[in-house]
Scaffold this active site. Structure first.
Site, PDB file in Angstrom:
ATOM      1  N   CYS A  27      15.504  26.043  23.539  1.00  0.00           N
ATOM      2  CA  CYS A  27      16.281  24.590  23.809  1.00  0.00           C
ATOM      3  C   CYS A  27      15.676  23.976  25.079  1.00  0.00           C
ATOM      4  O   CYS A  27      16.067  22.869  25.521  1.00  0.00           O
ATOM      5  CB  CYS A  27      17.807  24.988  23.750  1.00  0.00           C
ATOM      6  SG  CYS A  27      18.636  25.388  22.619  1.00  0.00           S
ATOM      7  N   HIS A  31      14.227  18.732  21.058  1.00  0.00           N
ATOM      8  CA  HIS A  31      14.598  18.997  19.560  1.00  0.00           C
ATOM      9  C   HIS A  31      15.832  18.168  19.172  1.00  0.00           C
ATOM     10  O   HIS A  31      16.253  17.526  20.127  1.00  0.00           O
ATOM     11  CB  HIS A  31      14.799  20.516  19.582  1.00  0.00           C
ATOM     12  CG  HIS A  31      15.787  20.966  20.233  1.00  0.00           C
ATOM     13  ND1 HIS A  31      15.956  21.239  21.645  1.00  0.00           N
ATOM     14  CD2 HIS A  31      17.192  21.435  19.766  1.00  0.00           C
ATOM     15  CE1 HIS A  31      17.201  21.630  22.017  1.00  0.00           C
ATOM     16  NE2 HIS A  31      17.869  21.751  20.976  1.00  0.00           N
ATOM     17  N   HIS A  33      19.444  17.250  16.624  1.00  0.00           N
ATOM     18  CA  HIS A  33      20.296  17.657  16.084  1.00  0.00           C
ATOM     19  C   HIS A  33      21.185  16.626  15.384  1.00  0.00           C
ATOM     20  O   HIS A  33      21.081  15.597  15.786  1.00  0.00           O
ATOM     21  CB  HIS A  33      21.605  18.499  16.788  1.00  0.00           C
ATOM     22  CG  HIS A  33      21.124  19.651  17.656  1.00  0.00           C
ATOM     23  ND1 HIS A  33      21.079  20.888  17.348  1.00  0.00           N
ATOM     24  CD2 HIS A  33      20.785  19.608  19.064  1.00  0.00           C
ATOM     25  CE1 HIS A  33      20.840  21.952  18.099  1.00  0.00           C
ATOM     26  NE2 HIS A  33      20.624  21.012  19.266  1.00  0.00           N
ATOM     27  N   HIS A  77      20.007   8.568  17.672  1.00  0.00           N
ATOM     28  CA  HIS A  77      18.456   8.246  17.439  1.00  0.00           C
ATOM     29  C   HIS A  77      17.930   8.167  19.246  1.00  0.00           C
ATOM     30  O   HIS A  77      16.953   7.411  19.313  1.00  0.00           O
ATOM     31  CB  HIS A  77      18.085   7.432  16.674  1.00  0.00           C
ATOM     32  CG  HIS A  77      17.902   7.698  15.361  1.00  0.00           C
ATOM     33  ND1 HIS A  77      19.007   7.682  14.615  1.00  0.00           N
ATOM     34  CD2 HIS A  77      17.079   8.136  14.650  1.00  0.00           C
ATOM     35  CE1 HIS A  77      18.942   8.257  13.334  1.00  0.00           C
ATOM     36  NE2 HIS A  77      17.697   8.292  13.312  1.00  0.00           N
ATOM     37  N   GLU A 137      27.304  20.718  17.046  1.00  0.00           N
ATOM     38  CA  GLU A 137      25.995  20.613  17.111  1.00  0.00           C
ATOM     39  C   GLU A 137      25.049  21.151  16.061  1.00  0.00           C
ATOM     40  O   GLU A 137      24.101  20.570  15.771  1.00  0.00           O
ATOM     41  CB  GLU A 137      25.605  21.287  18.505  1.00  0.00           C
ATOM     42  CG  GLU A 137      24.306  21.108  19.269  1.00  0.00           C
ATOM     43  CD  GLU A 137      23.861  21.573  20.533  1.00  0.00           C
ATOM     44  OE1 GLU A 137      23.631  20.608  21.556  1.00  0.00           O
ATOM     45  OE2 GLU A 137      23.593  22.770  20.467  1.00  0.00           O
TER      46      GLU A 137
HETATM   47 ZN   LIG Z   1      19.887  21.572  21.298  1.00  0.00          ZN
END
Ligand SMILES: [Zn+2]
Length: 149
Positions: A27, A31, A33, A77, A137
């Site tokens: 993490c 990245h 979700h 976004h 998440e």
């Molecule tokens: Zn994350």
């Protein structure tokens, strides 16, 4: 007498990238979700004969616009980073993106929930309470805040 309080929920989806500065694992990398957000308010359905909101606590469309304007449109976004991380000062890098949000905390699911509670808590009429904010998440991980007064 019957308790006439109703809890009303609106669900939202948004895609967001983040990185957890200092995290001892995957993490720490940028990245993304697909988050699912559920905002629940509570109140008593009001009688407004002939009005558009007759029999409602709040019009779902009003709740939808409010949460979209204040939260979802800002995060969808977007790249969300902890502004205390060294890379948050890399203006040259960050200005290449249209949507970057530097937040004064680690953008974990837990902190994002509290951030949303802070934004929403005083945005409703006095007879409507923010009851809960739930942020998923992943399909198997979520954080929730519940207003248990
Ligand atoms: Zn994350």
């Amino acid at each position: 007498m019957l308790n006439r309080t109703i809890k009303l929920t609106k669900k939202f989806n948004f895609d967001m990238a983040h990185a957890l500065f200092g995290h001892d694992g995957q993490c720490k990398n940028i990245h993304g979700h697909t988050y699912q957000l559920e905002i629940t308010i509570e109140g008593i359905p009001q009688e407004h004969r002939g009005a558009t909101n007759d029999g409602m606590v709040i019009d779902f469309s009003v709740l939808k616009s409010l949460v979209n304007d204040l939260i979802v449109n800002k995060l969808d976004h977007a790249l969300v980073l902890n502004k205390n991380a060294p890379y948050a000062n890399n203006v040259e890098f960050l200005q290449q993106f249209e949507k970057v949000n530097l937040l004064p905390f680690q953008p974990t699911c837990e902190n994002l929930v509290l951030y949303m509670v802070d934004i929403l808590i005083d945005k409703f009429d006095p007879d409507i309470n923010l009851y809960s904010v739930r942020l998923d998440e992943t399909p198997t991980s979520y954080a929730v805040w519940i207003n248990d007064k």
